[in-house]
Design a protein around this motif. Structure first.
Motif, PDB file in Angstrom:
ATOM      1  N   UNK A  10      36.787  19.697  53.894  1.00 56.71           N
ATOM      2  CA  UNK A  10      35.906  20.735  53.050  1.00 56.71           C
ATOM      3  C   UNK A  10      36.200  22.046  53.893  1.00 56.71           C
ATOM      4  N   UNK A  11      35.919  21.923  55.099  1.00 57.98           N
ATOM      5  CA  UNK A  11      36.400  23.153  56.082  1.00 57.98           C
ATOM      6  C   UNK A  11      37.733  23.703  55.583  1.00 57.98           C
ATOM      7  N   UNK A  12      38.564  22.839  55.684  1.00 58.07           N
ATOM      8  CA  UNK A  12      40.311  23.239  55.259  1.00 58.07           C
ATOM      9  C   UNK A  12      40.406  23.864  54.167  1.00 58.07           C
ATOM     10  N   UNK A  13      39.836  23.247  53.115  1.00 56.69           N
ATOM     11  CA  UNK A  13      40.092  23.673  51.730  1.00 56.69           C
ATOM     12  C   UNK A  13      39.358  25.086  51.662  1.00 56.69           C
ATOM     13  N   UNK A  14      38.101  25.033  52.038  1.00 57.32           N
ATOM     14  CA  UNK A  14      37.498  26.495  52.090  1.00 57.32           C
ATOM     15  C   UNK A  14      38.192  27.581  52.594  1.00 57.32           C
ATOM     16  N   UNK A  15      38.768  27.294  53.716  1.00 57.90           N
ATOM     17  CA  UNK A  15      39.476  28.381  54.566  1.00 57.90           C
ATOM     18  C   UNK A  15      40.606  28.597  53.712  1.00 57.90           C
ATOM     19  N   UNK A  16      41.349  27.539  53.350  1.00 54.09           N
ATOM     20  CA  UNK A  16      42.683  27.754  52.603  1.00 54.09           C
ATOM     21  C   UNK A  16      42.389  28.748  51.437  1.00 54.09           C
ATOM     22  N   UNK A  17      41.149  28.584  50.701  1.00 52.18           N
ATOM     23  CA  UNK A  17      41.264  29.302  49.409  1.00 52.18           C
ATOM     24  C   UNK A  17      40.727  30.752  49.763  1.00 52.18           C
ATOM     25  N   UNK A  18      39.960  30.707  50.915  1.00 52.60           N
ATOM     26  CA  UNK A  18      39.669  32.259  51.363  1.00 52.60           C
ATOM     27  C   UNK A  18      40.791  32.870  51.873  1.00 52.60           C
ATOM     28  N   UNK A  19      41.686  32.338  52.522  1.00 52.89           N
ATOM     29  CA  UNK A  19      43.013  32.989  53.157  1.00 52.89           C
ATOM     30  C   UNK A  19      43.893  33.422  51.988  1.00 52.89           C
ATOM     31  N   UNK A  20      43.851  32.413  51.185  1.00 51.30           N
ATOM     32  CA  UNK A  20      44.952  32.596  49.893  1.00 51.30           C
ATOM     33  C   UNK A  20      44.549  33.779  49.006  1.00 51.30           C
ATOM     34  N   UNK A  21      43.143  33.941  48.858  1.00 51.86           N
ATOM     35  CA  UNK A  21      42.712  35.015  47.819  1.00 51.86           C
ATOM     36  C   UNK A  21      42.850  36.310  48.731  1.00 51.86           C
ATOM     37  N   UNK A  22      42.641  36.116  49.870  1.00 55.99           N
ATOM     38  CA  UNK A  22      42.654  37.573  50.965  1.00 55.99           C
ATOM     39  C   UNK A  22      44.124  37.983  50.728  1.00 55.99           C
ATOM     40  N   UNK A  23      45.001  36.917  50.915  1.00 59.66           N
ATOM     41  CA  UNK A  23      46.346  37.357  50.890  1.00 59.66           C
ATOM     42  C   UNK A  23      46.943  37.925  49.700  1.00 59.66           C
ATOM     43  N   UNK A  24      46.385  37.341  48.624  1.00 59.71           N
ATOM     44  CA  UNK A  24      46.649  37.908  47.194  1.00 59.71           C
ATOM     45  C   UNK A  24      46.148  39.244  46.788  1.00 59.71           C
ATOM     46  N   UNK A  25      45.024  39.404  47.078  1.00 61.89           N
ATOM     47  CA  UNK A  25      44.493  40.744  46.990  1.00 61.89           C
ATOM     48  C   UNK A  25      45.182  41.743  47.766  1.00 61.89           C
ATOM     49  N   UNK A  26      45.180  41.421  49.214  1.00 55.59           N
ATOM     50  CA  UNK A  26      46.006  42.732  49.811  1.00 55.59           C
ATOM     51  C   UNK A  26      47.483  42.989  49.494  1.00 55.59           C
ATOM     52  N   UNK A  27      47.863  41.768  49.115  1.00 56.25           N
ATOM     53  CA  UNK A  27      49.498  41.754  48.610  1.00 56.25           C
ATOM     54  C   UNK A  27      49.602  42.625  47.316  1.00 56.25           C
ATOM     55  N   UNK A  28      48.539  42.348  46.369  1.00 59.60           N
ATOM     56  CA  UNK A  28      48.509  43.266  45.170  1.00 59.60           C
ATOM     57  C   UNK A  28      48.253  44.558  45.401  1.00 59.60           C
ATOM     58  N   UNK A  29      47.285  44.888  46.301  1.00 57.75           N
ATOM     59  CA  UNK A  29      47.088  46.370  46.729  1.00 57.75           C
ATOM     60  C   UNK A  29      48.267  46.956  47.095  1.00 57.75           C
ATOM     61  N   UNK A  30      49.242  46.247  48.075  1.00 51.72           N
ATOM     62  CA  UNK A  30      50.408  46.982  48.606  1.00 51.72           C
ATOM     63  C   UNK A  30      51.375  47.059  47.712  1.00 51.72           C
ATOM     64  N   UNK A  31      51.536  45.988  46.814  1.00 51.50           N
ATOM     65  CA  UNK A  31      52.746  45.974  45.789  1.00 51.50           C
ATOM     66  C   UNK A  31      52.529  47.153  44.927  1.00 51.50           C
ATOM     67  N   UNK A  32      51.243  47.379  44.171  1.00 55.46           N
ATOM     68  CA  UNK A  32      50.991  48.304  43.217  1.00 55.46           C
ATOM     69  C   UNK A  32      50.712  49.742  43.824  1.00 55.46           C
ATOM     70  N   UNK A  33      50.443  49.865  44.937  1.00 57.44           N
ATOM     71  CA  UNK A  33      50.553  51.221  45.623  1.00 57.44           C
ATOM     72  C   UNK A  33      51.773  51.829  45.692  1.00 57.44           C
ATOM     73  N   UNK A  34      52.921  51.022  45.847  1.00 59.04           N
ATOM     74  CA  UNK A  34      54.155  51.413  45.965  1.00 59.04           C
ATOM     75  C   UNK A  34      54.930  51.374  44.528  1.00 59.04           C
ATOM     76  N   UNK A  35      54.467  50.909  43.418  1.00 60.89           N
ATOM     77  CA  UNK A  35      54.968  50.672  42.212  1.00 60.89           C
ATOM     78  C   UNK A  35      55.154  51.795  41.376  1.00 60.89           C
TER      79      UNK A  35
END
Length: 412
Positions: A10-35
């Motif tokens: 459960x710890x591994x799954x929740x940590x992976x979910x949190x990190x995945x969403x964080x990477x997605x959000x930060x990645x989208x902000x970076x991509x569309x800031x330059x788009x």
């Protein structure tokens, strides 16, 4: 021992979910800031509208709308085209009725008549596909239209697109200014049915990160992407690559056309057009299910592990926090202290992942104008996408149930 394994999982799954969403959000902000974005409308007179060779009088545009059973959309879409500011002095609109079984053709004619645009409007009947050739999707209708198109530019839009009055003029001017051979606009997604509210924000996020706009516009990058709902071609470049006829059997034809344009040495420009056109793709859950099971596997390069893994990641990021948060919170109250600490940590990570989902929807609302409506159903949306992935693989490989608007896409 079993409880310890479950707690660590459960710890591994929740940590992976949190990190995945964080990477997605930060990645989208970076991509569309330059788009790049569609330029605003400026005071343009006819003398300013020139093509890449500096010619003025030769500029012409044909807007092509392929339509198959689009009685719910065709008048809204066609009407928005007729209400456009003239993109150039010589422009026309062609609707290609792809053997619809509803009133699409009649409604298109009625729209042109009601708006007094008969002189600018042409209705073409695509007719039956050649029995010895494989034609899928809108490729046949687009190819049939091009048999009659003589303009220097041709724009293909879908019948579920609604243009703002300035869209055509802004797009044509920018395409010529940037000497584009294919100029495509990313539309603003409009959600109407509940299924769209659950799935479309997730899909838009994945596409935004999976096909970075800056890379798509970089001639030295292998990334190529274009939005099928709005594809503006310089006709010479379109004909040079063979157009839709050369890609008759391509289900995801917009991606194939973008890649062909880029690999052929032509200039691809893909920009945000969120204030220029709206796109409402699906009317209900069956239509959404049919559409995404058609595209998911093909959009992921027909790679089975990649397609299945992507679906699993979506479930992990969007569905698992909603499932694990109450479970981990309950177990934290029931188990001994040593395990309780792990489940408390898992509960906090799951809660933080849910917080990131809210932040993601806020970002989508701010960036794309998609309201927060039904944000709390993103977990269900994640499960739907997770189910779409294996079904898309199965249908695409076997051809069973692989359809678009009821038409089979099978090779057989």
């Amino acid at each position: 021992m079993t409880n310890l394994i479950v707690s660590l999982l459960c710890l591994a799954l929740t940590l992976s979910s949190f990190l995945g969403l964080l990477i997605l959000l930060l990645g989208l902000r970076r991509v569309f800031r330059e788009a790049p974005q569609l330029n605003p409308l400026v005071a343009i007179d006819d003398e300013a509208v020139v093509d890449g060779n500096g010619d003025r009088d030769e500029i012409s545009l044909t807007v092509v709308i392929p339509a198959f059973n689009e009685s719910l959309n065709i008048q809204r879409s066609l009407g928005s085209v007729f209400q456009s500011l003239p993109p150039c002095s010589n422009w026309r609109v062609v609707v290609v009725d792809d053997m619809s079984t509803d009133s699409t053709a009649d409604l298109a004619q009625q729209c042109a008549l009601a708006m007094h645009e008969q002189d600018r409007f042409t209705l073409i009947q695509a007719g039956p596909r050649p029995p010895t050739e494989r034609w899928v999707g809108k490729n046949w209708a687009c190819a049939r239209a091009m048999e009659q198109v003589k303009s220097t530019w041709v724009l293909f839009i879908d019948a579920d697109v609604e243009l703002r009055p300035t869209a055509l003029r802004r797009a044509l001017f920018q395409a010529m200014e940037e000497q584009a051979d294919l100029f495509s606009l990313a539309p603003r997604l409009v959600c109407q049915c509940q299924a769209e509210w659950m799935v479309q924000p997730i899909m838009a996020s994945l596409l935004g990160l999976g096909f970075p706009i800056v890379e798509a516009n970089n001639p030295s990058s292998d990334v190529a992407f274009a939005a099928g709902p709005f594809m503006l071609f310089r006709r010479d470049a379109y004909e040079a690559i063979g157009g839709h006829r050369a890609l008759a059997g391509e289900v995801v034809e917009d991606l194939a056309l973008a890649r062909t344009i880029k690999t052929s040495g032509f200039r691809l420009r893909y920009v945000l057009g969120l204030d220029a056109l709206d796109l409402q793709m699906y009317s209900d859950l069956p239509a959404l299910w049919e559409g995404w099971t058609k595209n998911w596997f093909l959009g992921l390069d027909r790679n089975i592990p990649k397609a299945l893994a992507a679906g699993g990641v979506v479930v992990l990021m969007f569905a698992s926090p909603w499932i694990l948060f109450p479970i981990c919170a309950a177990l934290a109250l029931l188990l001994p202290l040593d395990l309780m600490k792990i489940f408390v940590a898992s509960s906090l990570l799951a809660a933080m992942a849910l917080g990131l989902q809210i932040l993601l929807r806020f970002w989508i609302k701010d960036r794309f104008g998609v309201p927060m409506k039904f944000w709390w159903l993103m977990g269900v949306g994640g499960l739907l996408v997770g189910a779409i992935a294996p079904v898309s693989v199965w249908r695409s490989i076997t051809g069973r149930g692989w359809t678009w608007k009821g038409r089979s896409l099978s090779l057989n």
